[in-house]
Design an enzyme around this catalytic site. Structure first.
Site, short mmCIF file in Angstrom:
data_model
loop_
_atom_site.label_atom_id
_atom_site.label_comp_id
_atom_site.label_asym_id
_atom_site.label_seq_id
_atom_site.Cartn_x
_atom_site.Cartn_y
_atom_site.Cartn_z
N SER A 1 0.63 -0.96 0.26
CA SER A 1 -0.67 -0.21 0.27
C SER A 1 0.92 1.32 0.13
CB SER A 1 -0.99 0.48 1.22
OG SER A 1 -0.32 0.05 2.43
N LYS B 1 11.70 -0.84 0.96
CA LYS B 1 11.09 0.11 1.83
C LYS B 1 11.93 1.14 2.02
CE LYS B 1 8.04 2.27 5.18
NZ LYS B 1 7.06 2.73 4.21
N ASP C 1 -0.63 -0.97 12.25
CA ASP C 1 -1.03 -0.76 10.82
C ASP C 1 -2.50 -1.83 10.11
OD1 ASP C 1 -2.60 1.76 8.89
OD2 ASP C 1 -0.59 1.33 8.08
#
Length: 969
Positions: free
Chosen positions: A712, A730, A826
């Site tokens: 996402s 990332k 999250d």
């Protein structure tokens, strides 16, 4: 000349069509106009054609032949329009629908219409029935409905209306059914709602209503059905409601009501159902309720009621359900309750009841579900609980029952669930599993049973969970054919004084947990364990097992916990365990294991306690293994002993000086290179030993890189490492002073290994930045899959259920198997990604906390793995569980209910369930419906407003798995 001819025929065709359309009557044209406003993705209005059928007279309406259209017998007038359940969406302007002035019935339900309800609908003054339920009409409810004076039925259930309830609707003197439930109406119930003249059905539940319940509702003398719960009132139940003399059904559950239950409600002589659960009602149950002889269902659970069950309840001969669980009631169960002939469900768990159960319980009734757990009951279990052979669930745990189990239970072929743990039952286990064909769950733990596990347990073909642990004098052996049970998932028999050998593993493909620790087992760990492909946990500690650890264990794809400590095992640790992606703990302490511990990181992460007590075992995290090479004796050079000593001293001194110089040089170079931003590469299990340069040369996180569709965060990109491994990368920027703390936390995340977690393979960093390397899963995320609707690979209930279980297990691993615990932080549908087999994996876990640590909002790492978790970590865990519940609601409703944890609690559970069934209409089996109901229950538990009321993820997994129905596939 050909081109002009084409133009000619095109113009002619267009003229013909326009001529035909112009021939249509205004009603058919209005319906075609309505069709043009709608989004008909299923082409359900395919037969709404502009061309009239041959032979229609001028007085005939062509639309009368269209689906959903009802006309008079001579087809001259449209009197009904039914567009329900046609997968329609869009907004309705009203300009077309108002033309249908003769409509008597209008049904738009079970679609996805949005926008405001058009006020033009209220111009249809001949309407008797208007159903707009289960859509998404929103905004304040428009004025004007009082113009439909003939309206008898108005159903607006489950929309998104907001603002106050429409007061003018009370002017509809012919109205019999009013359903405004399941929206976001707020404010109080209008007092005018007590002035309906003909109303029979009132449903206002599942909104955001507040204020006190108006006593004027007691004036509704014609009403038979009232549901006004699942709102946020204050105050008590008005005694005036006892004046609704025709009332048969009253539901005011989950409505924040307080105070006592009014005695005056006993005047409701026709009442058959009373639901007041999940409030804050106090005091005792009115004795006079025993006079409402029509009562069939009473649910007063989850309140603050005290006192005892009124003996007057013995007069409720029609009573089927009595639920008083989660209160503070005390005393014993009146003997008269046992004589109620129709009683099939008695739920009184989590109270302060005591004394024996009535010994005639079940003898004169058709009991299906009895739950008296977590009380102070004593004595023996009534012998005739299953005399009607209808008993499905018998739940007696956490009481003080004694004696043996009734032999009658052995013949209770209807029994599905038996939980009697944490009592003082004794004697042999009388269960005859060969005549218990439906039993799925059996927990007999923490009692005093003897005589061993019945050998015929292998005949319980539907058994999924069996726990006999902590019956210290049970004895006997492990039944020889226990692993052959086709659906068995959990077998727990720890601390039972069981002896003998473990039976060979055969046909054990469903088993996930084996707990046989603290027994007297001998012999070896048998072969064939490779057949146990679902095994996740095996605890054989504190026995007398011998032989070697079977290397096949290392090949099991889901095995994460193995404890064989405190046995007599020999041999070495199979090196293949180092390749296991799921392994979290391999405890071999206090055996006779020898050799070196394999060098893989997974073993170092377990700590020394997993390996101590093996004198011949060495290597990290234990002491280093002794060096096998020997320094040659200097006598070989022909020198004397004193000369040899001097030579050794000189050589040692020289070596030390050289080593000191080299260390200094390298130290200076290291400091110099570090100041220039030296890169460091840390690899976890699953990533080959690449250097930092290998990784940096392979990564390209510029704007031109292909963004991974499966994750996402926009900061992810895709990289291809030298061997062709594709990774998701990332980028994290950090300050040099926080590098060590953040590196430690990244390593903690990297140790989290589970089949439902995306793997962190390693990271490459310098003082300013770190690149985290994850498995690249190109099969999309859950949010995307739900948007695909019927074309989605998870459109079937079986696929959704697999996804639910996978998410639950992944989150459970983070909460209960990681030390210290790793809150996800999250959890949402976009952070659930799929591999090539559509197995779900949790992404982004721990990253929110990492970002907080990076910003300095968390000064140090929380949790120690041994002490009590800090408050902030506990709160994050509770938030994870809440988010899990919201993700379940998304899955259940194909993405329609997003972030709906708070609002869903205010809606009637049965209504929610029916909606969810409708969303999953492709699952006709009873097993699927049971699974849906189970998942919904867990979702509602996880999204409770009070965090302490939510289950742990361990409990959530048990709830989701323990009652799983048998699947044919």
């Amino acid at each position: 000349m050909q081109i002009p001819m084409v133009i000619f025929w095109s113009i002619a065709l267009l003229f013909f069509v326009r001529t035909q359309v112009s021939c249509l009557d205004p009603f058919s044209e209005a319906l075609l106009g309505l069709k043009s406003e709608l989004v008909d993705s299923s082409n359900s209005l395919y037969d709404w054609s502009s061309v009239p059928s041959n032979g229609n007279s001028n007085s005939t309406v062509p639309a009368c032949s269209w689906s959903g259209v009802k006309c008079t017998k001579n087809s001259s007038m449209i009197i009904g329009l039914d567009l329900s359940q046609r997968n329609l969406s869009g907004s309705i302007s009203g300009k077309n629908i108002k033309v249908l002035v003769d409509l008597v019935d209008l049904n738009l339900s079970y679609n996805s219409f949005s926008g405001q309800l058009p006020t033009d609908v209220f111009n249809l003054t001949n309407l008797r029935s208007l159903d707009i339920g289960r859509n998404n009409f929103n905004g304040n409810f428009p004025d004007g409905i009082s113009a439909i004076q003939r309206l008898v039925v108005f159903d607006a259930f489950s929309n998104s209306f907001s603002g106050p309830l429409p007061t003018e609707i009370a002017r509809l003197e012919s109205l019999k059914v009013l359903n405004l439930a399941g929206s976001y109406f707020d404010g109080p119930i209008p007092r005018e709602y007590g002035s309906f003249k003909s109303l029979e059905f009132l449903h206002l539940a599942g909104n955001l209503l507040s204020g006190e319940i108006p006593p004027e509702l007691g004036n509704l003398k014609t009403v038979t059905h009232v549901e006004i719960g699942y709102n946020f009132y204050h105050g008590s139940i008005p005694w005036q409601l006892g004046s609704m003399t025709k009332l048969q059904y009253l539901d005011m559950a989950h409505a924040n009501l307080s105070g006592p239950i009014p005695d005056y409600l006993s005047n409701l002589a026709n009442l058959h159902t009373l639901f007041l659960f999940r409030n804050q009602l106090s005091g005792s149950i009115p004795w006079s309720f025993g006079n409402i002889t029509s009562l069939m269902n009473i649910d007063l659970s989850e309140n603050q009621l005290s006192g005892s069950i009124p003996k007057s309840f013995a007069g409720l001969k029609n009573l089927r359900l009595l639920s008083l669980m989660y209160n503070s009631m005390s005393g014993s169960i009146p003997d008269g309750i046992a004589d109620l002939p129709l009683l099939d469900t008695l739920l009184i768990w989590n109270n302060l009841f005591s004394g024996p159960l009535p010994q005639s319980l079940g003898r004169n009734s058709q009991l299906k579900w009895l739950d008296v757990s977590t009380n102070g009951f004593t004595g023996i279990v009534p012998p005739d609980l299953c005399s009607g052979v209808k008993l499905l669930k018998l739940i007696l745990f956490s009481n003080n029952f004694t004696g043996g189990l009734s032999l009658a239970l052995s013949n209770c072929s209807s029994l599905i669930r038996l939980r009697i743990e944490d009592n003082s039952f004794s004697g042999t286990i009388p269960l005859k599993f060969d005549i218990l064909p439906n039993i799925t769950y059996v927990d007999l733990s923490r009692n005093r049973f003897t005589g061993g596990i019945p050998n015929n347990i292998y005949k319980a073909g539907n058994l999924q969970y069996f726990n006999i642990s902590q019956n210290s004098n049970l004895g006997g052996t492990v039944p020889s054919r226990i692993w052959s049970l086709p659906l068995l998932q959990n077998f727990s028999a720890s601390l039972c004084n069981i002896s003998g050998n473990l039976p060979p593993f055969k046909s054990c493909d469903s088993i996930s947990t084996i707990e046989l620790n603290r027994n007297q087992l001998s012999g070896t760990i048998p072969g064939g364990v490779l057949q146990c492909q679902s095994l996740e946990r095996m605890d054989l500690s504190k026995n007398q097992l011998m032989g070697q650890i079977p290397p096949e264990l290392a090949s099991l794809p889901t095995l994460s916990f193995i404890d064989v400590s405190h046995n007599k095992l020999t041999g070495s640790i199979p090196a293949k365990f180092g390749n296991s992606s799921e392994l979290v703990l391999l405890n071999v302490s206090f055996n006779n294991i020898s050799g070196s511990i394999p060098p893989d990181d997974v073993f170092r992460s377990m700590g020394s306690n997993a390996f101590i007590g093996n004198p011949q075992l060495c290597g990290p995290p234990l002491q280093p293994c002794p060096d096998s090479t020997q320094i040659p004796h200097v006598a070989g050079f022909g020198l004397g002993s004193k000369s040899s000593e001097k030579l050794v001293w000189v050589l040692s001194l020289c070596s030390g000086v050289v080593l000191l110089i080299m260390v200094s040089i390298f130290g200076i170079l290291y400091i110099y290179r570090r100041k220039r931003g030296q890169w460091k590469m840390v690899s976890f299990i699953g990533l080959p030993r690449f250097t930092a340069n290998d990784v940096l040369r392979s990564l390209n996180c510029s704007n031109s890189i292909e963004i991974s569709p499966s994750l996402s965060a926009a900061s992810y990109c895709k990289g291809v490492l030298p061997t062709g491994i594709t990774v998701a990368v990332k980028k994290i920027e950090w300050e040099a002073k926080r590098r060590n703390v953040l590196s430690e936390f990244i390593k903690l995340i990297g140790k989290a290994r589970h089949r439902n977690l995306i793997r962190l393979l390693g990271y490459c960093s310098n003082e300013q930045v770190a690149y985290l390397l994850y498995d690249y899963l190109p099969n999309g995320n859950l949010e995307e899959k739900m948007r695909m609707k019927r074309d989605s690979p998870i459109s079937t209930w079986a696929a959704k259920y697999k996804t639910v279980i996978g998410i639950a297990r992944g989150l459970c691993h983070l909460h209960h198997d990681c030390y210290p615990v790793v809150p996800h932080g999250d959890l949402r549908s976009s952070n659930v990604v799929f591999d090539e087999n559509m197995e779900p994996h949790l992404a982004e876990f721990g990253l929110k906390r990492l970002m907080q640590m990076n910003s300095g909002s968390i000064p140090r790492r929380s949790g120690s793995g041994t002490g009590e978790l800090e408050t902030e970590v506990k709160e994050e865990i509770h938030r994870d569980i809440y988010s899990f519940g919201e993700v379940l609601l998304e899955i259940l409703t194909n993405g329609r209910l997003k972030n709906a944890g708070a609002s869903i609690q205010a809606k009637p559970r049965e209504d929610i369930l029916q909606d969810v069934y409708h969303e999953n209409e492709e699952c006709p089996t009873d097993a699927s419906r049971e699974e849906i109901k189970l998942v919904l229950e867990v979702a509602l538990l996880c999204t409770r407003s009070t965090s302490s009321d939510r289950p742990s993820m361990e409990d959530a997994v048990r709830l989701l798995s323990g009652l799983r129905p048998n699947r044919s596939n």
